[in-house]
Each structure stands twice: as structure tokens, then as C-alpha cells.
Design a protein around this motif. Sequence first.
Motif, short mmCIF file in Angstrom:
data_model
loop_
_atom_site.label_atom_id
_atom_site.label_comp_id
_atom_site.label_asym_id
_atom_site.label_seq_id
_atom_site.Cartn_x
_atom_site.Cartn_y
_atom_site.Cartn_z
N LEU A 31 37.85 -74.54 34.29
CA LEU A 31 37.39 -73.61 35.31
C LEU A 31 37.09 -72.23 34.73
O LEU A 31 36.64 -71.34 35.45
CB LEU A 31 38.45 -73.47 36.41
N ILE A 32 37.37 -72.07 33.43
CA ILE A 32 37.18 -70.76 32.79
C ILE A 32 36.03 -70.79 31.80
O ILE A 32 35.10 -69.98 31.89
CB ILE A 32 38.48 -70.31 32.09
N PHE A 33 36.07 -71.76 30.86
CA PHE A 33 35.03 -71.77 29.83
C PHE A 33 33.73 -72.28 30.43
O PHE A 33 33.70 -73.31 31.10
CB PHE A 33 35.45 -72.67 28.66
N PRO A 34 32.61 -71.58 30.19
CA PRO A 34 31.35 -71.92 30.87
C PRO A 34 30.60 -73.07 30.19
O PRO A 34 30.78 -73.34 29.00
CB PRO A 34 30.55 -70.63 30.75
N THR A 35 29.74 -73.71 30.95
CA THR A 35 28.81 -74.70 30.41
C THR A 35 27.58 -73.97 29.88
O THR A 35 27.35 -72.79 30.21
CB THR A 35 28.38 -75.68 31.50
N PRO A 36 26.75 -74.65 29.09
CA PRO A 36 25.50 -74.01 28.65
C PRO A 36 24.63 -73.56 29.82
O PRO A 36 23.97 -72.52 29.74
CB PRO A 36 24.82 -75.11 27.83
N GLY A 37 24.63 -74.34 30.92
CA GLY A 37 23.84 -73.95 32.08
C GLY A 37 24.34 -72.65 32.69
O GLY A 37 23.53 -71.78 33.09
N TYR A 204 30.30 -53.86 23.62
CA TYR A 204 30.85 -53.37 24.89
C TYR A 204 30.66 -54.42 25.98
O TYR A 204 31.55 -54.62 26.83
CB TYR A 204 30.15 -52.07 25.29
N LEU A 205 29.51 -55.10 25.99
CA LEU A 205 29.25 -56.13 27.00
C LEU A 205 30.29 -57.24 26.94
O LEU A 205 30.75 -57.72 27.98
CB LEU A 205 27.84 -56.70 26.80
N ILE A 206 30.68 -57.64 25.73
CA ILE A 206 31.69 -58.69 25.59
C ILE A 206 33.02 -58.24 26.20
O ILE A 206 33.64 -58.96 26.98
CB ILE A 206 31.86 -59.05 24.11
N MET A 207 33.46 -57.04 25.85
CA MET A 207 34.74 -56.55 26.37
C MET A 207 34.68 -56.32 27.87
O MET A 207 35.62 -56.66 28.60
CB MET A 207 35.12 -55.26 25.65
N ASP A 208 33.58 -55.75 28.34
CA ASP A 208 33.46 -55.46 29.78
C ASP A 208 33.41 -56.75 30.59
O ASP A 208 34.01 -56.83 31.67
CB ASP A 208 32.20 -54.63 30.02
N SER A 209 32.72 -57.77 30.08
CA SER A 209 32.63 -59.04 30.80
C SER A 209 34.00 -59.73 30.85
O SER A 209 34.34 -60.36 31.85
CB SER A 209 31.60 -59.95 30.14
N ARG A 210 34.75 -59.60 29.77
CA ARG A 210 36.09 -60.19 29.75
C ARG A 210 37.02 -59.47 30.73
O ARG A 210 37.81 -60.09 31.45
CB ARG A 210 36.66 -60.11 28.33
N ARG A 215 34.29 -62.89 33.14
CA ARG A 215 32.92 -63.46 33.10
C ARG A 215 32.65 -64.01 31.72
O ARG A 215 31.91 -63.44 30.92
CB ARG A 215 31.90 -62.39 33.48
N TYR A 216 33.25 -65.18 31.43
CA TYR A 216 33.09 -65.76 30.10
C TYR A 216 31.68 -66.30 29.87
O TYR A 216 31.28 -66.50 28.72
CB TYR A 216 34.12 -66.87 29.89
N ASP A 217 30.93 -66.51 30.93
CA ASP A 217 29.53 -66.89 30.74
C ASP A 217 28.76 -65.76 30.07
O ASP A 217 27.94 -66.00 29.17
CB ASP A 217 28.89 -67.28 32.07
N MET A 223 27.53 -63.40 22.72
CA MET A 223 27.78 -63.94 21.38
C MET A 223 26.54 -64.65 20.84
O MET A 223 26.17 -64.49 19.67
CB MET A 223 28.97 -64.89 21.43
N ILE A 224 25.90 -65.45 21.69
CA ILE A 224 24.70 -66.17 21.25
C ILE A 224 23.57 -65.20 20.93
O ILE A 224 22.86 -65.36 19.92
CB ILE A 224 24.28 -67.18 22.33
N ILE A 225 23.40 -64.18 21.76
CA ILE A 225 22.35 -63.19 21.52
C ILE A 225 22.60 -62.46 20.21
O ILE A 225 21.67 -62.20 19.43
CB ILE A 225 22.27 -62.21 22.70
N ILE A 226 23.85 -62.13 19.95
CA ILE A 226 24.20 -61.47 18.68
C ILE A 226 23.79 -62.36 17.50
O ILE A 226 23.21 -61.89 16.52
CB ILE A 226 25.70 -61.17 18.64
N GLY A 227 24.09 -63.65 17.60
CA GLY A 227 23.72 -64.58 16.53
C GLY A 227 22.22 -64.69 16.35
O GLY A 227 21.72 -64.70 15.21
N LEU A 228 21.48 -64.75 17.45
CA LEU A 228 20.03 -64.88 17.37
C LEU A 228 19.39 -63.63 16.76
O LEU A 228 18.47 -63.73 15.93
CB LEU A 228 19.44 -65.15 18.76
N ILE A 229 19.87 -62.47 17.16
CA ILE A 229 19.33 -61.23 16.59
C ILE A 229 19.67 -61.14 15.10
O ILE A 229 18.85 -60.74 14.28
CB ILE A 229 19.86 -60.01 17.35
#
Length: 252
Positions: A31-37, A204-210, A215-217, A223-229
Motif C-alpha cells: 500500500l506504500i510502494f508505487p507501481t510504475p503506473g 528537495y522534491l524527494i524530501m518534500d514528497s516523503r 508520496r512515494y510515487d 529518482m527516475i528523472i534524476i537518472g534520465l538527466i
Amino acid sequence: MDRLNRIWPPLLVIAAIVAIWWIVVEQSGSLIFPTPGQVAAGTMELARNGTLWEHIGASLLRVATGFLIAVLVALPLGLWVGRVDAAYRTLNPVFQILRPISPIAWIPIAILWFGVGDMAPVFLIFLASVFPMILQTAAGVHAIDGRYLRAAENFGVPRAKLYRQVIVPAVLPEILTGMRIGLGVAWLVVVAAEMIVRSSGLGYLIMDSRNAGNRYDLVVAAMIIIGLIGLGLDVLMRRLEELRGVRWRYGR
């Protein structure tokens, strides 16, 4: 066709990872960890309201500022240290001591000196990228075939012209290698550095979402955006390294 053959294997691996991720989350009933969708939906949510682009822009601006300052310091210093033996013997031990210190360890000092605004991350990014560029540039100068330097000196070539027409072209591959390493480390550090800023950046977005409702989604999306950039920046530096004027050097 060759380009397609290089692209589809990593795409298949990524697709397999996403599929396994989706299946594991669905089967575990988490119920916490998000799916790719859910991650994709969260990313679209941020993109539509413009928040995503603000955070990406803030992170890129901080990296660009810190990295540019590091380039302006590292390149002339590396060329000088590599050319002057006394400077190399004096400063190289200092650089070798400072280089292994993680920029993250400097966070308390950065906060003490600069507060929690933009300057602290810029300072950390500068520290992360300046030493690889100095050392790589100095190593490149040491690798120049001495015959070219002696020939230039015998013909009375002025020092400025010697650097501009002999040393810099010869060491350019090493300079770009150092810049690529420094940029990669800078992008790695900015995420941790931005966890101390007030209101912007992917870190900041990671910490604020947590902190704002788990909001783990959005955490995973950032995290994915950081990797892509990071991948995009590395590809850009690789393209620069492949330029004909960069691949050529004296003594090869």
C-alpha cells in the motif's frame, strides 16, 4: 540499423525491469510502494501543474553554476600544475588529500558558511567537480611528448602561444574526460545538496514528497528523472569526446 541494434537491448532490459517491478508490487499488495503506473501518473501530475519543470530547472541551474565555476578554476590551475614541476610537487598532495573527502561531508560547513539557500549546493557542486578536472588536466599535461614542448621552446614560442597552440590541443581529451567525471559527480551531489535547501530542486522534491503524505510515487518519479538527466548529460559529454579535434592529440 546499427543504431537500432545498439538501442533495443537496453530498452528490453528496462522493459523487463519495469514488468518485474509491476508484478512484485501487485503480488505483494503493498500500500506504500508505487507501481510504475502510479509513478507515471504522479509524473504527469507534476508536469501538468509546472512543478516538475521548476524543480528540474532549479537543479540544472545549480549544477551549471557550480560546474562552470569549477571549470574556470580547474583548467588554468591544472595546466599550470601540470607544467610547473614545483607547483605539482607542492599542490598535488593537497589535492590528493581533499579529493577523497565526500562533498556530502562538507554539508554542515556549507550550511554554516552559506546558509540553506542556493549558494550551499553550488559550493558542494564546485567541490565535487573541481578536483577531478584539476588532476585529469595535470595528468594530461604530464603525458605530452616532451619533444613538442622542447621544439616550441627552441623556436622561442611565447608562453601564451605555447599553451594555446601546443599544450591545450594536446591535453584536450584529458580535459574533457575530467569534465565528464566532474559533471557526473556534480549531478550526483546536487540531489543530496538540495535536501538542505528550502523550496526547489529534485533533491528537495524527494524530501518534500516523503514528508508531505508519503508520496512515494513522486519520490520514485524524481529518482527516475534524476537518472534520465544524468544519462543525458553523460551522452552529451561522450559526443564531445568523439569530435575529431578532441580525439586527436600530439604524440599519437
